[in-house]
Design a protein around this motif. Structure first.
Motif, short mmCIF file in Angstrom:
data_model
loop_
_atom_site.label_atom_id
_atom_site.label_comp_id
_atom_site.label_asym_id
_atom_site.label_seq_id
_atom_site.Cartn_x
_atom_site.Cartn_y
_atom_site.Cartn_z
N CYS A 215 0.82 -1.20 0.00
CA CYS A 215 0.00 0.00 0.00
C CYS A 215 0.86 1.26 0.00
O CYS A 215 1.76 1.40 0.83
CB CYS A 215 -0.92 0.01 1.22
SG CYS A 215 -1.99 1.46 1.29
N PRO A 216 0.58 2.20 -0.89
CA PRO A 216 1.39 3.43 -0.96
C PRO A 216 1.15 4.38 0.22
O PRO A 216 1.93 5.30 0.42
CB PRO A 216 0.94 4.06 -2.28
CG PRO A 216 -0.46 3.57 -2.46
CD PRO A 216 -0.46 2.17 -1.93
N VAL A 217 0.08 4.15 0.97
CA VAL A 217 -0.23 5.05 2.09
C VAL A 217 -0.27 4.29 3.42
O VAL A 217 -0.92 4.73 4.38
CB VAL A 217 -1.56 5.80 1.86
CG1 VAL A 217 -1.38 6.86 0.78
CG2 VAL A 217 -2.68 4.83 1.50
N ALA A 218 0.44 3.18 3.51
CA ALA A 218 0.45 2.40 4.75
C ALA A 218 0.96 3.25 5.92
O ALA A 218 0.46 3.14 7.04
CB ALA A 218 1.30 1.15 4.58
N ALA A 219 1.96 4.09 5.67
CA ALA A 219 2.52 4.91 6.75
C ALA A 219 1.55 5.95 7.26
O ALA A 219 1.70 6.45 8.38
CB ALA A 219 3.81 5.58 6.27
N GLN A 220 0.55 6.28 6.46
CA GLN A 220 -0.44 7.29 6.86
C GLN A 220 -1.76 6.66 7.29
O GLN A 220 -2.71 7.38 7.61
CB GLN A 220 -0.71 8.24 5.69
CG GLN A 220 0.43 9.16 5.33
CD GLN A 220 1.50 8.45 4.52
OE1 GLN A 220 1.19 7.63 3.65
NE2 GLN A 220 2.77 8.75 4.79
N CYS A 221 -1.86 5.34 7.32
CA CYS A 221 -3.12 4.65 7.55
C CYS A 221 -3.51 4.66 9.03
O CYS A 221 -2.79 4.13 9.88
CB CYS A 221 -3.04 3.22 7.04
SG CYS A 221 -4.56 2.27 7.27
#
Length: 331
Positions: A215-221
């Motif tokens: 996921c490209p937004v795992a760090a922001q999830c």
């Protein structure tokens, strides 16, 4: 869920998700949001939106291509009887969609000079076009800034911004507000955003086995930040085996294959001594061929009670998906 995570998600997510989509989005024939897309007519996009309702892409692709080859414009479909649309719908499921798409084609010809209308409001006046479908066609066919929210988008929003494993069972006003807040102001970017989030939900942020490592937004999830909590409810899948939907589908399969009316009694009772298409005692179905025998055998193998088959026949007739004469039933 921390405020910092939410704020970071809202700031970074659009760019990260759109970049991911531009690099990884599937090159579907009805998709116009990718730079290398060859383009698709509004009618082609409209057909795809009808077919993709509750049906996966892999099953839609061959059916969509066959429809576009046969009926490249609304006028082409409107010129044929609705029964041909139901016949060509094949095994996509929910055949009333075919019936409504035919009715929409007729309305487009009669009220819009054969051109698919280009606003959500006008689209929503067509048969079978609701709030989601009208927004999707307006966005993907005409580049309009519309909030398009399907099941995949709802799930991405729930995890990324709300920290929930799954969205609420029914679409809520809060979800609608969030989708509107997230929608980019730029029209072209809004179209890409809708397609990108939808694709992320379909390929990565899936319901049962999310590929969080991709996921490209795992760090922001927010959901991952909260420790990936379990869903607050257990989703109920739609039953199939033994349901009226299954029996109706089996009856329609016989009618799609038959070239002439099928006697009602063949749907209600298995002929005495008939062992199936390759067995003995087969009824005289030379007018229908082996395909009719195959589908008729599949219907009887369901072992549906006679009253259920009667009910399904009555429902198909009431819905206009079949018609009956003294000779039997047809599409």
């Amino acid at each position: 869920m921390s405020t910092e995570i939410t704020d970071t998600s809202r700031r970074l997510a659009p760019r990260l998700i759109e970049d991911w989509f531009l690099a990884n989005g599937r090159d579907l024939p009805w998709r116009t949001a990718l730079p290398h897309s060859s383009g698709c007519t509004p009618w082609g996009i409209m057909i795809s939106e009808f077919m993709l309702q509750q049906t996966p892409v892999i099953r839609v692709l061959p059916a969509w291509e066959a429809w576009m080859n046969r009926w490249p414009t609304p006028a082409d479909l409107a010129a044929e009887p609705a029964s041909e649309a139901v016949r060509a719908w094949g095994r996509l499921g929910y055949p009333r969609r075919a019936q409504r798409l035919h009715a929409a084609a007729v309305a487009i010809v009669e009220k819009h000079d054969g051109a698919v209308p280009d606003t959500r409001e006008a689209l929503q006046e067509l048969p079978g076009v609701g709030a989601y479908t009208s927004a999707a066609i307006a966005a993907f066919a005409f580049g309009r800034r519309e909030s398009v929210v399907d099941t995949n988008i709802r799930r991405v929003h729930a995890r990324l911004f709300s920290g929930k494993a799954l969205p609420a069972p029914s679409f809520t006003a809060a979800e609608a507000r969030l989708a509107e807040e997230l929608l980019p102001e730029d029209r072209a970017e809004s179209v890409t955003w809708n397609a990108a989030v939808m694709e992320l939900g379909a390929l990565v942020c899936t319901a049962r086995s999310p590929k969080c490592e991709e996921c490209p937004v795992a760090a922001q999830c927010a959901w991952l930040a909260a420790g990936s909590p379990e869903p607050e409810y257990t989703p109920r899948g739609q039953a199939w085996h033994g349901t009226d939907r299954q029996v109706r589908g089996a009856i329609l399969a016989v009618l799609r294959e038959a070239g002439t009316p099928v006697p009602r009694e063949l749907f209600l009772e298995r002929p005495d001594g008939w062992d199936g298409p390759a067995g003995t005692g087969s009824p005289d179905l030379s007018w229908g061929g082996s395909g009719v025998l195959h589908h008729l055998d599949a219907l009887h193998r369901l072992k549906a009670p006679a009253e259920q088959r009667e009910r399904c026949l009555a429902g198909l007739l009431k819905d206009g998906l079949a018609s009956e004469s003294d000779a039997g039933l047809t599409l």
